[in-house]
Enzyme design. Structure first.
Site, short mmCIF file in Angstrom:
data_model
loop_
_atom_site.label_atom_id
_atom_site.label_comp_id
_atom_site.label_asym_id
_atom_site.label_seq_id
_atom_site.Cartn_x
_atom_site.Cartn_y
_atom_site.Cartn_z
CG ASN A 218 -4.16 -0.79 7.77
OD1 ASN A 218 -3.01 -0.94 7.41
ND2 ASN A 218 -4.95 0.16 7.26
N PRO A 219 -2.60 -3.56 10.12
CG PRO A 219 -2.98 -5.76 10.83
CD PRO A 219 -3.70 -4.52 10.37
CE1 TYR A 220 1.16 -2.58 2.43
CE2 TYR A 220 -0.49 -0.82 2.41
CZ TYR A 220 0.63 -1.42 1.86
OH TYR A 220 1.22 -0.86 0.76
N GLY A 221 -0.23 -0.96 7.26
CA GLY A 221 0.41 0.31 7.53
C GLY A 221 1.44 0.21 8.66
CE LYS A 224 4.94 -1.57 2.12
NZ LYS A 224 6.06 -1.68 1.15
#
Length: 412
Positions: A218-221, A224
């Protein structure tokens, strides 16, 4: 007969006299002017003396100097849930702290709690600024002497990241680059980076170790992981001490009830499961929505490693204490035990004493079935082990704060 006399517009004594083309001012007027000049000069001198004697003039701000025996830590996102708890721990341990937060997700009320607890000069300052503004960040670093940075500031909701990916890449990856550039320019020696288990994605094997391949889904991971890559590339030719902490699902709150989790109402649907449980228990929402019941897990719901925020900030402090120049430490921060969402809901019902209504819904985009850590490395190298591993008790502590503050930190 013509009258050649003229009326005098002023008394003779007040007029200047001209002799040989030169004007001579009346002595009385001259003396009055000199007196005024002397009075102004005297008042100016007095003001300068008063200003010079004030502490703010004679000595620089304590935040702008390196003071022997005092470690000054910049906490980005220090008004947020995890950042405020980390700030509380640092101040309790006699660190000097500067919080930088744009308050888009943080709470000014949390900062005010900390300011009331630590009102002494040189302990805590708050700067309202956006890390995306490179000029503002440069100004902050130029006016303060930081010994270390704990970088928490970030948007951090998996579901939201799938809806607004560009926002996440900008806020997480780009802003981390801005902070790192400022640290390099002003020779800040230690960097503690708040990362996430979301960088691993959905590994084939559990538990997750630090050498598990990172394949975020996902874009969050992904954002990061990009930030981590930037940090690692930079560190190859830098003397900076770097620690990267990849932590799992955070729950709980300050055991003494001073701080808690208070997400903005508009973000509730994207927030942590603990917040969703509390909202349902308090009747703010009609029930708890559990997304996904067909995962390949014992009860069909996702399995997560729930880490208490008190343990998490303890890991950050130990990372700060053990950080070594020219080296990078990467650690998973978790309990090493996975709990399903259904288990969490059951614990929440017991902790709150409320029979929460649960609605089971289809899977949420970006979620993964099972994630929990192997904390062996952090135990061996940093002497850290999670202490608050009773799920129900951690929820009870957080619930107590929620009940005592039905409006969170208020409208501030």
């Amino acid at each position: 007969m013509l009258n050649f006399s003229r009326a005098r517009s002023q008394p003779r004594a007040a007029r200047s006299m001209s002799l040989g083309g030169m004007d001579y001012v009346d002595p009385k007027r001259k003396g009055n002017f000199i007196g005024k000049v002397c009075l102004v000069a005297a008042l100016t001198t007095l003001c300068i003396l008063v200003i010079k004697k004030s502490p703010s003039f004679t000595s620089p701000s304590l935040f702008s100097i390196h003071e022997p025996g005092v470690t000054h830590v910049l906490v980005t996102g220090g008004a947020g849930y995890i950042g405020s708890h980390a700030t509380l721990r640092l101040l309790t341990d006699s660190y000097r702290v500067t919080i930088v937060d744009n308050l888009s997700r943080g709470n000014l009320g949390a900062v005010r709690v900390l300011q009331r607890l630590f009102p002494e000069p040189g302990r805590l300052q708050f700067i309202h600024a956006d890390l995306g503004d490179a000029k503002s960040v440069d100004k902050i670093f130029s006016e303060n002497k930081f010994d270390a940075v704990m970088h928490f500031a970030a948007v951090a909701y998996v579901g939201e990241s799938t809806l607004y990916p560009l926002k996440y890449y900008h806020n997480i990856t780009s802003n981390t680059l801005v902070v790192l550039e400022a640290m390099a320019k002003y020779n800040v020696k230690t960097f503690i980076y708040s990362s996430t288990c979301a960088t691993y994605g959905e590994p084939d094997k559990m538990p997750i170790t630090e050498v598990t391949e990172q394949k975020p889904i996902n874009p969050y991971g992904k954002a990061k992981k990009m930030a981590e890559d930037i940090i690692l590339d930079f560190s190859k030719n830098s003397k900076m001490a770097v620690m990267i902490l990849r932590y799992f699902n955070v729950i709980g709150s300050d055991p003494e009830g001073r701080l808690g989790e208070a997400p903005r109402p508009e973000l509730r649907e994207h927030g942590r499961i603990s917040g969703a449980c509390f909202d349902a228990a308090r009747g703010i929402t009609p029930g708890l929505k559990v997304t996904g019941t067909d995962y390949k897990t014992p009860d069909g719901t996702c399995i997560r490693d729930y880490i208490d925020v008190t343990d998490l900030v303890d890991a950050h402090v130990k990372a700060l204490q053990r950080a070594t120049p020219r080296k990078v430490g990467i650690y998973n921060v978790g309990t090493g035990k996975g709990r399903s969402v259904k288990e969490f809901v059951s614990a929440c019902k017991k902790a709150t004493g409320v029979d929460i209504k649960v609605d089971f819904l289809p899977r949420r985009p970006g979620d993964y079935a099972e994630v929990y850590s192997d904390p062996t490395k952090i135990r061996l190298e940093l002497n850290w082990t999670a202490q608050h591993t009773d799920l129900e008790k951690s929820i009870q502590v957080a619930w107590k704060w929620q009940k005592s503050r039905p409006n969170g930190y208020g409208s501030s």
